[in-house]
Design a protein around this motif. Structure first.
Motif, PDB file in Angstrom:
ATOM      1  N   PHE A 123      97.241  53.376   7.753  1.00  0.00           N
ATOM      2  CA  PHE A 123      96.286  54.469   7.949  1.00  0.00           C
ATOM      3  C   PHE A 123      95.910  54.620   9.422  1.00  0.00           C
ATOM      4  CE2 PHE A 123      95.910  53.236   3.551  1.00  0.00           C
ATOM      5  CZ  PHE A 123      96.035  54.457   2.923  1.00  0.00           C
ATOM      6  N   VAL A 129      98.156  57.243  11.101  1.00  0.00           N
ATOM      7  CA  VAL A 129      97.844  58.664  10.943  1.00  0.00           C
ATOM      8  C   VAL A 129      96.540  59.014  11.667  1.00  0.00           C
ATOM      9  CG1 VAL A 129      96.621  58.607   8.695  1.00  0.00           C
ATOM     10  CG2 VAL A 129      97.983  60.615   9.338  1.00  0.00           C
ATOM     11  N   ILE A 130      95.598  58.083  11.730  1.00  0.00           N
ATOM     12  CA  ILE A 130      94.362  58.320  12.488  1.00  0.00           C
ATOM     13  C   ILE A 130      94.706  58.565  13.952  1.00  0.00           C
ATOM     14  CG2 ILE A 130      92.280  57.196  13.387  1.00  0.00           C
ATOM     15  CD1 ILE A 130      92.023  55.848  10.586  1.00  0.00           C
ATOM     16  N   CYS A 178     102.516  63.929  12.273  1.00  0.00           N
ATOM     17  CA  CYS A 178     101.514  63.768  11.206  1.00  0.00           C
ATOM     18  C   CYS A 178     102.098  64.187   9.865  1.00  0.00           C
ATOM     19  CB  CYS A 178     100.271  64.612  11.477  1.00  0.00           C
ATOM     20  SG  CYS A 178      99.250  64.089  12.852  1.00  0.00           S
ATOM     21  N   TRP A 207     103.979  61.648   7.897  1.00  0.00           N
ATOM     22  CA  TRP A 207     103.250  60.530   7.311  1.00  0.00           C
ATOM     23  C   TRP A 207     103.116  60.740   5.800  1.00  0.00           C
ATOM     24  CZ3 TRP A 207      98.988  59.670   4.335  1.00  0.00           C
ATOM     25  CH2 TRP A 207      98.506  58.372   4.286  1.00  0.00           C
ATOM     26  N   ALA A 209      93.882  61.960   4.171  1.00  0.00           N
ATOM     27  CA  ALA A 209      94.883  62.087   5.240  1.00  0.00           C
ATOM     28  C   ALA A 209      95.765  63.311   5.008  1.00  0.00           C
ATOM     29  CB  ALA A 209      95.735  60.828   5.321  1.00  0.00           C
ATOM     30  N   SER A 214      93.755  66.528   5.492  1.00  0.00           N
ATOM     31  CA  SER A 214      93.495  66.763   6.922  1.00  0.00           C
ATOM     32  C   SER A 214      94.715  67.357   7.609  1.00  0.00           C
ATOM     33  CB  SER A 214      93.096  65.455   7.614  1.00  0.00           C
ATOM     34  OG  SER A 214      91.907  64.952   7.078  1.00  0.00           O
ATOM     35  N   SER A 239      90.337  62.541  11.386  1.00  0.00           N
ATOM     36  CA  SER A 239      90.448  61.230  12.019  1.00  0.00           C
ATOM     37  C   SER A 239      89.140  60.447  11.878  1.00  0.00           C
ATOM     38  CB  SER A 239      90.808  61.405  13.492  1.00  0.00           C
ATOM     39  OG  SER A 239      90.825  60.170  14.147  1.00  0.00           O
ATOM     40  N   LEU A 265      88.602  59.407   8.187  1.00  0.00           N
ATOM     41  CA  LEU A 265      89.503  58.310   7.823  1.00  0.00           C
ATOM     42  C   LEU A 265      89.035  56.990   8.430  1.00  0.00           C
ATOM     43  CD1 LEU A 265      92.940  60.096   8.047  1.00  0.00           C
ATOM     44  CD2 LEU A 265      92.040  58.897   6.033  1.00  0.00           C
TER      45      LEU A 265
END
Length: 158
Positions: free
Chosen positions: A30, A33-34, A50, A53, A99, A102, A126, A129
């Motif tokens: 995670f 992706v953040i 992104c 992911w 995620a 977003s 972000s 998350l």
């Protein structure tokens, strides 16, 4: 000695929590992706990364990782006490949903020609998350708690 007690001994001194039998290394999936979402406002092309992911199960993460105790982490997961496993899995599911949402919402804003909205959506995703990572980390370290759907909706409000 129960299987759980055996695993508690096996994980002692490893990067796996001896009470919960969970490893924080899973959260790196995670964190990836953040980090990507954080970069979108300054580098919109990163959104393509992104979009690649995808959610990954606990076991799959460790199978694909270089984590030194990956086999132990996978085996121990089947013996995580329900009081930790249930909130952990609920939080992970919420993080996966958040995620993907977003990324989709950020992409939609770019497609609509609203880059400033896209940037804010990426930042909001972000931040949300990261809050959820904190919850998952607390569970891994023996804490309890999850977000309910209303809290998640509030974090994602435009």
């Amino acid at each position: 000695m129960t299987t759980y007690e055996c695993f508690k001994e096996k994980v002692e001194g490893r990067n796996i929590h001896p009470e919960t039998l969970l490893a924080t290394d899973y959260l790196n999936h995670f964190n990836e992706v953040i980090m990507l979402l954080e970069m979108v406002p300054d580098m919109p092309d990163i959104l393509e990364d992104c979009k690649e992911w995808q959610p990954k199960s606990y076991a799959d993460h460790f199978r694909d990782s270089g984590f030194s105790d990956r086999e132990l982490a996978i085996a121990a997961y089947d013996h995580v006490p329900e009081r930790f496993k249930k909130p952990f899995e609920e939080t992970v599911e919420q993080m996966n949903t958040l995620a993907l949402l977003s990324i989709t919402r950020t992409d939609e804003a770019f497609a609509e020609g609203r880059p400033e909205v896209a940037a804010e959506r990426a930042r909001a995703g972000s931040r949300a998350l990261q809050k959820m990572i904190d919850v998952a980390s607390a569970i891994i370290h023996g804490g309890h708690g999850t977000f309910d759907q209303a809290q998640i909706d509030d974090m994602m409000a435009p």
